[in-house]
Design a protein around this motif. Structure first.
Motif, mmCIF file in Angstrom:
data_model
loop_
_atom_site.group_PDB
_atom_site.id
_atom_site.type_symbol
_atom_site.label_atom_id
_atom_site.label_comp_id
_atom_site.label_asym_id
_atom_site.label_seq_id
_atom_site.Cartn_x
_atom_site.Cartn_y
_atom_site.Cartn_z
ATOM 1 N N ILE A 216 -34.797 8.112 -27.777
ATOM 2 C CA ILE A 216 -33.414 8.443 -28.142
ATOM 3 C C ILE A 216 -32.944 9.678 -27.378
ATOM 4 O O ILE A 216 -31.856 9.691 -26.799
ATOM 5 N N PHE A 217 -33.758 10.733 -27.368
ATOM 6 C CA PHE A 217 -33.354 11.963 -26.678
ATOM 7 C C PHE A 217 -33.247 11.755 -25.172
ATOM 8 O O PHE A 217 -32.341 12.283 -24.535
ATOM 9 N N GLN A 218 -34.152 10.981 -24.588
ATOM 10 C CA GLN A 218 -34.083 10.741 -23.140
ATOM 11 C C GLN A 218 -32.866 9.918 -22.773
ATOM 12 O O GLN A 218 -32.248 10.135 -21.745
ATOM 13 N N SER A 219 -32.513 8.958 -23.626
ATOM 14 C CA SER A 219 -31.410 8.053 -23.311
ATOM 15 C C SER A 219 -30.040 8.639 -23.605
ATOM 16 O O SER A 219 -29.076 8.362 -22.899
ATOM 17 N N HIS A 220 -29.930 9.454 -24.662
ATOM 18 C CA HIS A 220 -28.617 9.876 -25.120
ATOM 19 C C HIS A 220 -28.322 11.365 -24.991
ATOM 20 O O HIS A 220 -27.176 11.776 -25.117
ATOM 21 N N LEU B 155 -30.864 19.644 -21.365
ATOM 22 C CA LEU B 155 -31.811 20.458 -20.608
ATOM 23 C C LEU B 155 -31.379 20.504 -19.152
ATOM 24 O O LEU B 155 -31.287 19.470 -18.490
ATOM 25 N N TYR B 156 -31.087 21.703 -18.674
ATOM 26 C CA TYR B 156 -30.732 21.853 -17.260
ATOM 27 C C TYR B 156 -31.989 21.958 -16.421
ATOM 28 O O TYR B 156 -32.161 21.255 -15.426
#
Length: 97
Positions: free
Chosen positions: A23-27, A32-33
């Motif tokens: 979920i975090f990787q996709s949305h 995170l810069y």
């Protein structure tokens, strides 16, 4: 994480962690810069390289394992962080904390 190891997790907790990661990787990739791993032990560098093929290219491009020397730290961090904001122990000019 005291008392919690990879072997102590059941299938449901592994699936939940995997789903949260997806979920975090996709949305939320813009959260995170850049991520710097500084002063890490050599074994952590090996672990990073072992998991490197499993990470998405966009995530991998944001991560950098930096050495422990003053030159390596300043070379990696100063192009991204202003010297006046970066503590001296990391190659900058700030008093540090």
């Amino acid at each position: 994480y005291l008392g919690v190891g990879l072997g102590s997790r059941d299938a449901k907790s592994k699936a939940a962690a995997n789903e949260a990661t997806n979920i975090f990787q996709s949305h939320y990739p813009e959260l995170l810069y850049k991520k710097f791993f500084v002063n890490v032990p050599t074994i952590m560098n090996w672990i990073f390289w072992a998991f490197k093929p499993l990470l998405p290219a966009a995530t991998l491009a944001k991560m950098s394992v930096v050495g422990t020397g003053h030159h390596a730290l300043s070379k990696a961090l100063l192009p991204v962080i202003d010297a006046k904001e970066l503590p001296e122990r990391y190659g900058g000019e700030a008093a540090g904390w």
